[in-house]
Design a protein around this motif. Sequence first.
Motif, PDB file in Angstrom:
ATOM      1  N   ALA A 105      -8.409   1.414   1.793  1.00 31.28           N
ATOM      2  CA  ALA A 105      -8.778   2.142   0.575  1.00 31.28           C
ATOM      3  C   ALA A 105      -7.607   3.011   0.151  1.00 31.28           C
ATOM      4  CB  ALA A 105     -10.014   3.001   0.831  1.00 31.28           C
ATOM      5  N   ASP A 106      -7.790   3.669  -0.979  1.00 32.82           N
ATOM      6  CA  ASP A 106      -6.826   4.642  -1.507  1.00 32.82           C
ATOM      7  C   ASP A 106      -5.465   4.010  -1.739  1.00 32.82           C
ATOM      8  OD1 ASP A 106      -5.553   6.825  -2.444  1.00 32.82           O
ATOM      9  OD2 ASP A 106      -6.074   8.146  -0.790  1.00 32.82           O
ATOM     10  N   PHE A 107      -5.360   3.274  -2.830  1.00 37.38           N
ATOM     11  CA  PHE A 107      -4.086   2.668  -3.220  1.00 37.38           C
ATOM     12  C   PHE A 107      -3.344   3.577  -4.205  1.00 37.38           C
ATOM     13  CE2 PHE A 107      -6.262  -0.801  -1.331  1.00 37.38           C
ATOM     14  CZ  PHE A 107      -5.283  -1.653  -0.859  1.00 37.38           C
ATOM     15  N   GLY A 108      -3.465   4.885  -3.959  1.00 37.56           N
ATOM     16  CA  GLY A 108      -2.912   5.867  -4.890  1.00 37.56           C
ATOM     17  C   GLY A 108      -1.416   5.793  -5.078  1.00 37.56           C
ATOM     18  N   ILE A 109      -0.656   5.392  -4.039  1.00 33.43           N
ATOM     19  CA  ILE A 109       0.793   5.273  -4.235  1.00 33.43           C
ATOM     20  C   ILE A 109       1.233   3.832  -4.022  1.00 33.43           C
ATOM     21  CG2 ILE A 109       1.277   7.656  -3.590  1.00 33.43           C
ATOM     22  CD1 ILE A 109       2.333   6.640  -0.919  1.00 33.43           C
ATOM     23  N   ALA A 110       0.247   2.918  -4.089  1.00 28.91           N
ATOM     24  CA  ALA A 110       0.590   1.508  -3.936  1.00 28.91           C
ATOM     25  C   ALA A 110       1.347   1.010  -5.159  1.00 28.91           C
ATOM     26  CB  ALA A 110      -0.689   0.694  -3.751  1.00 28.91           C
ATOM     27  N   ARG A 111       2.024  -0.115  -4.983  1.00 26.97           N
ATOM     28  CA  ARG A 111       2.690  -0.751  -6.117  1.00 26.97           C
ATOM     29  C   ARG A 111       2.569  -2.247  -5.940  1.00 26.97           C
ATOM     30  NH1 ARG A 111       6.856  -3.610  -4.952  1.00 26.97           N
ATOM     31  NH2 ARG A 111       8.156  -3.177  -3.167  1.00 26.97           N
ATOM     32  N   TYR A 112       2.645  -2.963  -7.054  1.00 28.01           N
ATOM     33  CA  TYR A 112       2.632  -4.415  -6.969  1.00 28.01           C
ATOM     34  C   TYR A 112       3.859  -4.871  -6.200  1.00 28.01           C
ATOM     35  CZ  TYR A 112      -1.109  -4.421 -10.393  1.00 28.01           C
ATOM     36  OH  TYR A 112      -2.296  -4.209 -11.023  1.00 28.01           O
ATOM     37  N   HIS A 150       0.824  -1.210   0.000  1.00 25.62           N
ATOM     38  CA  HIS A 150       0.000   0.000   0.000  1.00 25.62           C
ATOM     39  C   HIS A 150       0.854   1.255   0.000  1.00 25.62           C
ATOM     40  CE1 HIS A 150      -2.861   3.070   1.232  1.00 25.62           C
ATOM     41  NE2 HIS A 150      -3.852   2.225   0.999  1.00 25.62           N
ATOM     42  N   ARG A 151       1.825   1.332   0.905  1.00 29.39           N
ATOM     43  CA  ARG A 151       2.800   2.423   1.009  1.00 29.39           C
ATOM     44  C   ARG A 151       2.251   3.732   1.580  1.00 29.39           C
ATOM     45  NH1 ARG A 151       6.818   3.438  -3.760  1.00 29.39           N
ATOM     46  NH2 ARG A 151       4.931   3.877  -4.938  1.00 29.39           N
ATOM     47  N   ASP A 152       0.944   3.814   1.844  1.00 26.30           N
ATOM     48  CA  ASP A 152       0.413   5.036   2.449  1.00 26.30           C
ATOM     49  C   ASP A 152      -0.694   4.692   3.436  1.00 26.30           C
ATOM     50  OD1 ASP A 152       0.368   7.789   2.875  1.00 26.30           O
ATOM     51  OD2 ASP A 152      -1.186   8.123   1.362  1.00 26.30           O
ATOM     52  N   LEU A 153      -0.465   3.647   4.227  1.00 26.69           N
ATOM     53  CA  LEU A 153      -1.453   3.225   5.216  1.00 26.69           C
ATOM     54  C   LEU A 153      -1.516   4.258   6.347  1.00 26.69           C
ATOM     55  CD1 LEU A 153      -3.402   1.080   6.255  1.00 26.69           C
ATOM     56  CD2 LEU A 153      -1.447  -0.102   7.273  1.00 26.69           C
ATOM     57  N   LYS A 154      -2.746   4.724   6.624  1.00 31.06           N
ATOM     58  CA  LYS A 154      -2.981   5.716   7.676  1.00 31.06           C
ATOM     59  C   LYS A 154      -4.474   5.711   7.986  1.00 31.06           C
ATOM     60  CE  LYS A 154      -3.083   9.303   4.078  1.00 31.06           C
ATOM     61  NZ  LYS A 154      -2.411  10.528   3.566  1.00 31.06           N
ATOM     62  N   LEU A 168       4.782  10.446   0.636  1.00 25.98           N
ATOM     63  CA  LEU A 168       4.592   9.755   1.906  1.00 25.98           C
ATOM     64  C   LEU A 168       3.862  10.663   2.871  1.00 25.98           C
ATOM     65  CD1 LEU A 168       6.904  11.222   3.803  1.00 25.98           C
ATOM     66  CD2 LEU A 168       8.415   9.566   2.746  1.00 25.98           C
ATOM     67  N   THR A 169       3.301  10.057   3.926  1.00 21.54           N
ATOM     68  CA  THR A 169       2.658  10.813   4.989  1.00 21.54           C
ATOM     69  C   THR A 169       3.594  10.795   6.183  1.00 21.54           C
ATOM     70  OG1 THR A 169       0.479  10.151   4.190  1.00 21.54           O
ATOM     71  CG2 THR A 169       0.617  10.990   6.451  1.00 21.54           C
ATOM     72  N   PRO A 170       4.154  11.930   6.581  1.00 18.11           N
ATOM     73  CA  PRO A 170       5.247  11.954   7.567  1.00 18.11           C
ATOM     74  C   PRO A 170       4.963  11.221   8.869  1.00 18.11           C
ATOM     75  CG  PRO A 170       5.030  14.095   6.526  1.00 18.11           C
ATOM     76  CD  PRO A 170       3.878  13.281   6.044  1.00 18.11           C
ATOM     77  N   MET A 171       3.723  11.281   9.370  1.00 15.30           N
ATOM     78  CA  MET A 171       3.441  10.646  10.668  1.00 15.30           C
ATOM     79  C   MET A 171       3.526   9.128  10.617  1.00 15.30           C
ATOM     80  SD  MET A 171       1.755  13.622  10.208  1.00 15.30           S
ATOM     81  CE  MET A 171       0.020  13.378   9.835  1.00 15.30           C
ATOM     82  N   TYR A 172       3.336   8.546   9.413  1.00 11.92           N
ATOM     83  CA  TYR A 172       3.198   7.092   9.301  1.00 11.92           C
ATOM     84  C   TYR A 172       4.259   6.441   8.412  1.00 11.92           C
ATOM     85  CZ  TYR A 172      -1.338   8.235  11.293  1.00 11.92           C
ATOM     86  OH  TYR A 172      -2.318   8.709  12.120  1.00 11.92           O
TER      87      TYR A 172
END
Length: 493
Positions: free
Chosen positions: A144-151, A126-130, A165-169
């Motif tokens: 939800a929101d796999f906007g920056i996910a990659r296989y 996922h790479r942006d789990l929050k 990225l989201t700095p807190m996570y």
Amino acid sequence: MEIKLEGGTWTVGDPLVNGNGGFGAVFEARSADISNAVAKFVPKDPGAERELLIGDSLNASQFHNVVPVIDRGEHLDSWVIVMPRADKSLAEHIAETGNELDLSEAVAILSDIATALSDIDETVVHRDLKPQNVLLLGGSWCLADFGIARYAAATTAYDTRKFSLTPMYAAPEQWRSEHATSATDIYAFGIIAYQLLSGGLPFKGPDTASFRQQHLEDNPPKLTAGTARLRILVEECLYKAPQARPGAKNILARLANSLHETTRPGMSRLAQVSHSQVQHEAKTYARELALREEEDSRARIFEAAMWSFKSFSEPLLQAITDNAPIARIDVGAGRGKMKFVAELAGVRLGISEPEKSSTWDGPFDVIAFANIAINLGAQSRRGWEGRSHSLWFCDAVEKGRFGWYEMAFMGSPLMNSGHSIEPFSCSPQEATIAFQSVIGTMQLAWPVEELDRADPSDFFDRWLGWFADAAEHRLDRPSTMPEKQTTRFWRRE
């Protein structure tokens, strides 16, 4: 507004409150068959279409607790994804409860997230789990929101939005722009778990630079809420080393028993030994990570030092060629150690290429060092062959503010130094004693002075004047040492 997508026609209504879905805006949507959906519009930037492809791959029945994609397509300059409308996000739920969740509810939420991570493991990172990307849908908390996910098997490319990225996570490897794996999502899961249990984030920033340093180097404050099983699990999820973090399936299994304390001594001891070993490996990795981070930081500053060095060394060479066209110029002399050497009437003025400085025991940080020198050659007399000064790229006055500083050294007046070059230059490691509050074998002969790169004319004029004096046999060993007041002004570490 009506839009036609691959599965049919949709009526798009008002934007949702807090309807910013990562890289896109989210609106109410309905069709002839579905009355309660949302449409996410994602600008057609490089990598944006991957969210549609990944959404399709996660629609299979084996993926649980993942928000499905109902329809997809494009409209004007955007990709469009239609999904069921969720009741709320986890971020909204946390705000509603005032960060005071019952322990059993927190574990239930974490179990839903872990189920999703377990199912997508080996398929998608996922790479942006929050909390904003965890939605309550059909009674379950879903990703939800796999906007920056990659296989998971893909090699990360520039257009996969790797640098978002989201700095807190964000996990340590994301801050280092390294390859993201399922362990990256586990780290973000650990942050969410810490937040649900403690009511606050483990790292509080507040700015991006602070978050980066904290995620890379700091240990989170110890959890006090929850059972020992749960606290240990969250701690392991937040290890700096990706390989030390547990997998999603392991997390899911451990969550099932996380509300019960271990009472059997043998099992408890074995669990503690295992945990201690993982802690040891994590600490080792953290030290290695901090060292690599320090090395990378110094390498970046050294690049700046090299660029900055050109701003006065190259104009100095130009000033020599403009004012002494008969001088012989040797660029790159001395087996690559010298940037240039200019010779006039048998006297040489040279400036060396900067070298990287390792850490030293001095009061400030030195990244690079070079020297500038005048050598009298055949004109040397009474054992004096000329003078040289050190040029250090350091933060001598203000921590973290680096610049080029000029200084020179002399032997102790209490003993016969026997230096043929005086004052002389040396590396930071050799000059440590000169910056200590003791009487040593070396001290400053010329104060630590920052070069004014905006107007280096004083520096140029002084060295070119000495060069001219030497060519006319008028340059003498300094009659008094130190030549200038060297009262300490550099900062203490």
